[in-house]
Design a protein around this motif. Structure first.
Motif, PDB file in Angstrom:
ATOM      1  N   GLU A   1      31.419   9.369  -5.217  1.00 17.96           N
ATOM      2  CA  GLU A   1      30.661   8.376  -5.983  1.00 17.96           C
ATOM      3  C   GLU A   1      29.905   7.402  -5.083  1.00 17.96           C
ATOM      4  O   GLU A   1      29.139   6.556  -5.568  1.00 17.96           O
ATOM      5  N   SER A   2      30.107   7.484  -3.775  1.00 14.91           N
ATOM      6  CA  SER A   2      29.519   6.519  -2.847  1.00 14.91           C
ATOM      7  C   SER A   2      28.129   6.937  -2.389  1.00 14.91           C
ATOM      8  O   SER A   2      27.790   8.116  -2.359  1.00 14.91           O
ATOM      9  N   GLU A   3      27.331   5.947  -2.010  1.00  9.01           N
ATOM     10  CA  GLU A   3      26.049   6.168  -1.350  1.00  9.01           C
ATOM     11  C   GLU A   3      26.267   6.116   0.157  1.00  9.01           C
ATOM     12  O   GLU A   3      27.186   5.448   0.644  1.00  9.01           O
ATOM     13  N   VAL A   4      25.416   6.814   0.913  1.00  8.24           N
ATOM     14  CA  VAL A   4      25.477   6.779   2.372  1.00  8.24           C
ATOM     15  C   VAL A   4      24.148   6.271   2.900  1.00  8.24           C
ATOM     16  O   VAL A   4      23.091   6.836   2.607  1.00  8.24           O
ATOM     17  N   VAL A   5      24.214   5.192   3.663  1.00  6.68           N
ATOM     18  CA  VAL A   5      23.028   4.603   4.289  1.00  6.68           C
ATOM     19  C   VAL A   5      23.187   4.776   5.794  1.00  6.68           C
ATOM     20  O   VAL A   5      23.925   4.040   6.448  1.00  6.68           O
ATOM     21  N   GLY A   6      22.524   5.795   6.332  1.00  5.05           N
ATOM     22  CA  GLY A   6      22.608   6.088   7.758  1.00  5.05           C
ATOM     23  C   GLY A   6      21.363   5.646   8.490  1.00  5.05           C
ATOM     24  O   GLY A   6      20.268   5.610   7.914  1.00  5.05           O
TER      25      GLY A   6
END
Length: 273
Positions: free
Chosen positions: A66-71
């Protein structure tokens, strides 16, 4: 560690180690010219950065679908990804290879970093030194740990002439650089920096230095280290003394081992005399 959050801390630490073992360490001092490119003027990126971010992002999505990933590299490709940090969703910040310029030149230090944000707050953080296989972790309100052992910054009030720390001057505005240069004689040792924010934060937690001043404050560079320093007893604030928020986009950050050190460094290097 038995609770789900502690288990998550262990799983993410293992994931960062896997990314380092598979994507970063095999390429250290083995990069071909075609493996390094410039993503912005003066900013390099390598195939190791991209591959490590792919491994970490995929692993985080498996752990928390359910999480977003900001790389860092994802934002470089699509700046709109950064907007995910301002939303209500749980979000990961990932710096797959902090200190890329060092890595590309065959130098140390470099680090792998991640932070978990929930409801506008950094809840957990990881900084891995791949070469030494040293892992710093923190959970908000739960302290900071190095390879499972609790760590604390110094709580001592240290005279200015006994302090040791970093001023990352590359991006400082001219007026501020002049002020810092003028005040440097009031501080024991002012270092130019190691071109790796993760190492600077780790050195404060490890009590190798007592402060660091940064101007550019990209969230993936500073959110992990900020939580780690604060969880270990340190202080992280904007140069005007206001709280640090990785999302607000303002420049300037003073990181210190404790409140007294923060005040002493600010008076010596940043205040108008």
């Amino acid at each position: 560690m038995a609770d789900p959050e502690s288990r998550l801390v262990e799983q993410v630490g293992a994931l960062l180690r896997r990314a380092a073992a598979e994507a970063i360490l095999p390429m250290f001092r083995h990069l071909a010219e075609s493996d390094v490119s410039e993503k912005a003027p003066g900013e390099v990126v390598t195939v190791a950065d991209h591959r490590a971010e792919e491994i970490i992002a995929a692993g985080l999505r498996r752990l928390r679908p359910e999480s977003e990933v900001v790389g860092e590299e994802g934002v470089a490709a699509d700046p709109a990804v950064l907007d995910l940090l301002a939303g209500p969703a749980e979000a990961w910040l990932v710096d797959p290879l902090d200190g890329t310029a060092n890595f590309a030149a065959g130098r140390q230090p470099f680090a792998v970093m991640a932070a978990l944000r929930r409801g506008g707050r950094t809840e957990a953080a990881w900084i891995l030194d791949p070469m030494a296989d040293r892992l710093l972790v923190a959970r908000a309100g739960e302290g900071a740990y190095l390879d499972g052992n609790a760590v604390r910054t110094t709580g001592e009030s240290i005279p200015a002439r006994s302090l040791r720390g970093v001023v990352a001057s590359r991006f400082l505005p001219v007026e501020l650089r002049e002020r810092v240069t003028e005040g440097a004689g009031r501080i024991g040792t002012v270092l130019p920096g190691q071109h790796c924010a993760g190492q600077e934060y780790a050195d404060i937690v490890d009590n190798r230095q007592q402060f660091a001043i940064f101007w550019r404050t990209l969230p993936w560079d500073h959110a992990p280290g900020a939580l780690l320093v604060e969880a270990a007893g340190g202080v992280v604030r904007r140069l005007d003394g206001s709280p640090y928020d990785p999302v607000d986009g303002r420049a300037g950050l003073l990181v210190a081992a404790n409140e007294s050190v923060w005040d002493t460094v600010h008076a010596a290097l940043l205040a108008t005399h």
